[in-house]
Design a protein around this motif. Structure first.
Motif, PDB file in Angstrom:
ATOM      1  N   LYS A  12     -42.201  12.251 -55.650  1.00  0.00           N
ATOM      2  CA  LYS A  12     -41.378  12.958 -56.641  1.00  0.00           C
ATOM      3  C   LYS A  12     -40.192  12.114 -57.112  1.00  0.00           C
ATOM      4  N   HIS A  13     -39.650  12.549 -58.249  1.00  0.00           N
ATOM      5  CA  HIS A  13     -38.451  11.875 -58.768  1.00  0.00           C
ATOM      6  C   HIS A  13     -37.257  12.239 -57.900  1.00  0.00           C
ATOM      7  N   VAL A  14     -36.468  11.233 -57.581  1.00  0.00           N
ATOM      8  CA  VAL A  14     -35.306  11.447 -56.716  1.00  0.00           C
ATOM      9  C   VAL A  14     -34.107  10.762 -57.364  1.00  0.00           C
ATOM     10  N   ASN A  15     -33.017  11.477 -57.486  1.00  0.00           N
ATOM     11  CA  ASN A  15     -31.829  10.864 -58.081  1.00  0.00           C
ATOM     12  C   ASN A  15     -31.251   9.800 -57.166  1.00  0.00           C
ATOM     13  N   GLY A  16     -30.621   8.800 -57.777  1.00  0.00           N
ATOM     14  CA  GLY A  16     -29.948   7.766 -56.990  1.00  0.00           C
ATOM     15  C   GLY A  16     -28.701   8.351 -56.337  1.00  0.00           C
ATOM     16  N   THR A  17     -28.372   7.853 -55.152  1.00  0.00           N
ATOM     17  CA  THR A  17     -27.188   8.381 -54.460  1.00  0.00           C
ATOM     18  C   THR A  17     -26.130   7.306 -54.242  1.00  0.00           C
ATOM     19  N   SER A  18     -26.405   6.076 -54.681  1.00  0.00           N
ATOM     20  CA  SER A  18     -25.438   4.999 -54.393  1.00  0.00           C
ATOM     21  C   SER A  18     -24.208   5.091 -55.289  1.00  0.00           C
ATOM     22  N   GLY A  19     -24.347   5.786 -56.422  1.00  0.00           N
ATOM     23  CA  GLY A  19     -23.251   5.832 -57.390  1.00  0.00           C
ATOM     24  C   GLY A  19     -23.222   4.605 -58.294  1.00  0.00           C
ATOM     25  N   ARG A  20     -24.170   3.672 -58.080  1.00  0.00           N
ATOM     26  CA  ARG A  20     -24.232   2.471 -58.927  1.00  0.00           C
ATOM     27  C   ARG A  20     -25.392   2.609 -59.911  1.00  0.00           C
ATOM     28  N   PHE A  21     -25.154   2.200 -61.149  1.00  0.00           N
ATOM     29  CA  PHE A  21     -26.181   2.286 -62.203  1.00  0.00           C
ATOM     30  C   PHE A  21     -26.130   1.027 -63.056  1.00  0.00           C
ATOM     31  N   SER A  22     -27.253   0.711 -63.724  1.00  0.00           N
ATOM     32  CA  SER A  22     -27.166  -0.320 -64.769  1.00  0.00           C
ATOM     33  C   SER A  22     -27.660   0.301 -66.065  1.00  0.00           C
ATOM     34  N   ASP A  23     -27.178  -0.245 -67.180  1.00  0.00           N
ATOM     35  CA  ASP A  23     -27.538   0.299 -68.493  1.00  0.00           C
ATOM     36  C   ASP A  23     -28.917  -0.188 -68.916  1.00  0.00           C
ATOM     37  N   VAL A  24     -29.704   0.722 -69.483  1.00  0.00           N
ATOM     38  CA  VAL A  24     -30.993   0.351 -70.071  1.00  0.00           C
ATOM     39  C   VAL A  24     -30.851   0.521 -71.579  1.00  0.00           C
ATOM     40  N   TYR A  25     -31.125  -0.542 -72.316  1.00  0.00           N
ATOM     41  CA  TYR A  25     -30.902  -0.535 -73.772  1.00  0.00           C
ATOM     42  C   TYR A  25     -32.172  -0.220 -74.547  1.00  0.00           C
ATOM     43  N   ASN A  26     -31.985   0.225 -75.763  1.00  0.00           N
ATOM     44  CA  ASN A  26     -33.050   0.143 -76.747  1.00  0.00           C
ATOM     45  C   ASN A  26     -32.762  -1.158 -77.505  1.00  0.00           C
ATOM     46  N   PRO A  27     -33.550  -2.210 -77.277  1.00  0.00           N
ATOM     47  CA  PRO A  27     -33.205  -3.516 -77.850  1.00  0.00           C
ATOM     48  C   PRO A  27     -33.205  -3.516 -79.378  1.00  0.00           C
ATOM     49  N   ALA A  28     -33.921  -2.578 -79.998  1.00  0.00           N
ATOM     50  CA  ALA A  28     -33.964  -2.549 -81.461  1.00  0.00           C
ATOM     51  C   ALA A  28     -32.662  -2.037 -82.053  1.00  0.00           C
ATOM     52  N   THR A  29     -32.008  -1.100 -81.373  1.00  0.00           N
ATOM     53  CA  THR A  29     -30.772  -0.532 -81.916  1.00  0.00           C
ATOM     54  C   THR A  29     -29.534  -1.059 -81.203  1.00  0.00           C
ATOM     55  N   MET A 358     -31.447  -7.707 -88.931  1.00  0.00           N
ATOM     56  CA  MET A 358     -32.453  -6.731 -89.342  1.00  0.00           C
ATOM     57  C   MET A 358     -31.706  -5.599 -90.047  1.00  0.00           C
ATOM     58  N   GLN A 359     -32.017  -5.414 -91.320  1.00  0.00           N
ATOM     59  CA  GLN A 359     -31.319  -4.378 -92.077  1.00  0.00           C
ATOM     60  C   GLN A 359     -31.503  -3.003 -91.431  1.00  0.00           C
ATOM     61  N   GLY A 360     -30.410  -2.314 -91.213  1.00  0.00           N
ATOM     62  CA  GLY A 360     -30.460  -0.997 -90.575  1.00  0.00           C
ATOM     63  C   GLY A 360     -30.419  -1.082 -89.061  1.00  0.00           C
ATOM     64  N   TYR A 361     -30.571  -2.301 -88.529  1.00  0.00           N
ATOM     65  CA  TYR A 361     -30.578  -2.493 -87.061  1.00  0.00           C
ATOM     66  C   TYR A 361     -29.649  -3.662 -86.703  1.00  0.00           C
ATOM     67  N   GLU A 362     -28.471  -3.649 -87.330  1.00  0.00           N
ATOM     68  CA  GLU A 362     -27.569  -4.799 -87.176  1.00  0.00           C
ATOM     69  C   GLU A 362     -27.106  -4.996 -85.734  1.00  0.00           C
ATOM     70  N   ASN A 363     -27.116  -3.933 -84.940  1.00  0.00           N
ATOM     71  CA  ASN A 363     -26.704  -4.090 -83.530  1.00  0.00           C
ATOM     72  C   ASN A 363     -27.864  -4.384 -82.587  1.00  0.00           C
ATOM     73  N   GLY A 364     -29.068  -4.477 -83.142  1.00  0.00           N
ATOM     74  CA  GLY A 364     -30.241  -4.780 -82.309  1.00  0.00           C
ATOM     75  C   GLY A 364     -30.218  -6.241 -81.860  1.00  0.00           C
ATOM     76  N   PHE A 365     -31.056  -6.550 -80.853  1.00  0.00           N
ATOM     77  CA  PHE A 365     -31.025  -7.902 -80.272  1.00  0.00           C
ATOM     78  C   PHE A 365     -32.099  -8.783 -80.926  1.00  0.00           C
ATOM     79  N   PHE A 366     -32.073  -8.846 -82.243  1.00  0.00           N
ATOM     80  CA  PHE A 366     -33.097  -9.625 -82.953  1.00  0.00           C
ATOM     81  C   PHE A 366     -32.688 -11.101 -83.043  1.00  0.00           C
ATOM     82  N   VAL A 367     -33.690 -11.972 -82.866  1.00  0.00           N
ATOM     83  CA  VAL A 367     -33.470 -13.409 -83.048  1.00  0.00           C
ATOM     84  C   VAL A 367     -34.576 -13.883 -83.981  1.00  0.00           C
ATOM     85  N   GLY A 368     -34.197 -14.577 -85.047  1.00  0.00           N
ATOM     86  CA  GLY A 368     -35.208 -15.089 -85.968  1.00  0.00           C
ATOM     87  C   GLY A 368     -35.989 -16.233 -85.343  1.00  0.00           C
TER      88      GLY A 368
END
Ligand code: NAD
Length: 500
Positions: A12-29, A358-368
């Motif tokens: 089953k899914h269990v919440n973390g108890t350490s109090g530490r987290f890392s951010d998960v991004y949507n790389p497009a936005t 990328m037009q409309g996605y200026e904060n995304g992590f795009f590299v040409g």
């Protein structure tokens, strides 16, 4: 609202108890879409303890029944393919067709592992001596663990847990904290397929969780995939603790283009292999080595317009994009920094993707897409794995110089040769010191029933991933010499027995 992700413990899914987290991004936005819990030592201990408790009953389940769980799992992967691919693209950034490929390449290993009953059969010698039979059997290690990278969040976890579990082990998966959702979904599907609770535990985390695995006395085997520096660290610390460890590291894959090659075919192959998944593949071709100035000039003529036309887009834009963003802002900054350095070191930047937005996605992590010509051996862009949409062309004057380039590079994951000459291809295959070779094939990833692994600094350890090697890695051999009482009636023997 940012979603809080979980671990998967005891079915089953269990919440973390350490109090530490890392951010998960949507790389497009560029937005943070969820938080990944980072496990403490206590959370790892609890996950390993219940895996250890569940494992003996699983090992005692006959291998056919274990294989049936994987059979059902394969069906469920097909059922949920779109859902899995969407979740994968949302966290990783790769296009939907490429995300499905990621799932399918893992699914194929699950299919291979359905053959576990056959693969786990031991060896038997009848009448090894007078009245003596000898047999060897493969037994599971107990609790095994896998530490996996961000770039194939479906495929590589499956490469690890499918053979380990089919062989009768319990498994602790520590996926990349950058895209942990798909591994959690895979664990849900394994439960739905009939896997008993505790046999697959997904423990999210960072270096802390990795160190807890490396030092845990109840974990017997560890499979790692990631960058070379961490691979070497995991191998040293894990083996120093007496564990069986296999680590697969970084790459710098060369493609040699001989003067007789079909250059249209070679240029198309370089596009897919160099820029697919934004170059974030350990089997990406990042170095093209045309042989002879004429070949190089003609190849560049063909490549430049094709590279300029590559379509970069978020996965939500449809299936015709060639690649999407890279995984994080740090990855983007590192790639752009290396491209700047290549320019400073004197390479010719024939296609400059640094200014791409990328037009409309200026904060995304795009590299040409970037294409370098006249790269030399001493440049950082040649020495380092860039892991971005950057292809370097190194011109070689002849075949021997091209071969030596690939042979002298510290990495030895994959390599390819494009030629119409069978003799050159045979010579190349026989002499090259690289683990996976393509002859007119740009990304020579072996299929599930062969094994996957590089040479040199691309690997630490001696067995490969998937294929028959995986069953060797996740099992131990036990050999029994057996003689029944009729052989003992002659009395005690005091010299060492021989079988002649
Ligand atoms: P990474 O080395 O940053 O991370 C891999 C794993 O190690 C992750 O689970 C991460 O949490 C953990 N980790 C990160 N830093 C750590 C530390 N300091 N101590 C202990 N653990 C740590 O790799 P990545 O960026 O996720 O993946 C890309 C790399 O993986 C590339 O180098 C690529 O070539 C390689 N790769 C190799 C293969 C192969 O089979 N050879 C396959 C895929 C990817």
């Amino acid at each position: 609202m940012t979603i809080e992700l979980t671990h998967w413990i005891d079915g089953k899914h269990v919440n973390g108890t350490s109090g530490r987290f890392s951010d998960v991004y949507n790389p497009a936005t560029g937005e943070v879409q969820s938080k990944c819990p980072l496990a403490s030592d206590a959370e790892m201990d609890a996950a390993v303890a219940s895996a250890k408790a569940a494992q003996p009953a699983w090992a005692a389940t006959n291998p056919q029944r274990r294989a049936r769980v994987l059979m059902k799992f394969v069906t469920l992967l097909h059922r949920d393919m779109d859902k899995l691919a969407e979740a994968l693209s949302r966290e990783h950034g790769k296009t939907m067709p490429d995300a499905k490929g990621d799932v399918i390449r893992g699914l194929e290993v699950a299919e291979f592992c359905i053959g576990a009953p056959h693969l786990l059969k031991g060896e038997f010698t009848n009448d090894a001596g007078p009245g003596i039979d000898m047999y060897s059997m493969r037994q599971p290690i107990g609790v095994a663990a896998g530490i996996t990278p961000f770039n194939f969040p479906a495929m590589i976890p499956m490469w690890k847990f499918c053979p380990a579990i089919a062989a009768g082990n319990a498994f602790i998966l520590k996926p990349s904290e950058r895209d942990p959702s798909v591994p959690l979904m895979l664990a849900e599907l394994m439960k739905e397929a009939g896997l008993p609770d505790g046999i697959l535990q997904v423990v999210n985390g960072d270096k802390g969780a990795v160190d807890a695995i490396l030092d845990h006395e109840d974990i017997g085997a560890i499979g790692f995939v990631g960058s070379t520096a961490i691979a070497q660290y995991v191998y040293s610390r894990g083996t120093a603790n007496g564990k069986r460890v296999q680590c697969f590291g970084g790459a710098k894959n060369h493609m040699i283009i001989m003067p007789d090659a079909d250059l249209d075919q070679a240029a198309d192959a370089l596009l897919g292999a160099g820029y697919g998944a934004a170059g974030e593949r350990c089997m990406a071709i990042s170095v093209a080595v045309p042989v002879g100035e004429g070949t190089a000039d003609r190849l560049m003529e063909k490549l430049i317009p094709k590279v300029e036309k590559l379509k970069i887009a978020p996965y939500t834009d449809g299936n015709d994009a060639d690649f999407g963003p890279v995984v994080t802002a740090e990855a983007k900054a590192r790639i752009l920094g290396l491209v700047d350095q290549g320019v400073k070191e004197g390479a010719t930047l024939a296609v400059d993707g640094r200014g791409f937005t990328m037009q409309g996605y200026e904060n995304g992590f795009f590299v040409g897409a970037c294409l370098f010509d006249n790269v030399t051996k001493d440049m950082e862009i040649y020495k380092q794995e860039i892991f971005g949409p950057v292809l370097s062309v190194v011109r070689a004057k002849d075949y021997e110089e091209a071969l030596a380039l690939a042979m002298d590079h510290e990495y030895g994951n994959g390599v390819a040769i494009y030629t119409r000459d069978g003799d050159a291809a045979r010579d190349f295959v026989s002499r090259i010191n690289v683990g996976m070779i393509g002859v007119n094939v740009p990304i020579p990833v072996p299929l599930a029933y062969h094994t996957f692994g590089g040479w040199k600094k691309s690997v630490f350890g001696d067995l490969n991933q998937h294929g028959p090697d995986a069953f060797r890695f996740y099992t131990r051999t036990k050999t029994v010499t057996s003689r029944w009482p009729s052989g003992i009636k002659d009395g005690a023997a005091f010299s060492i027995p021989t079988m002649d």
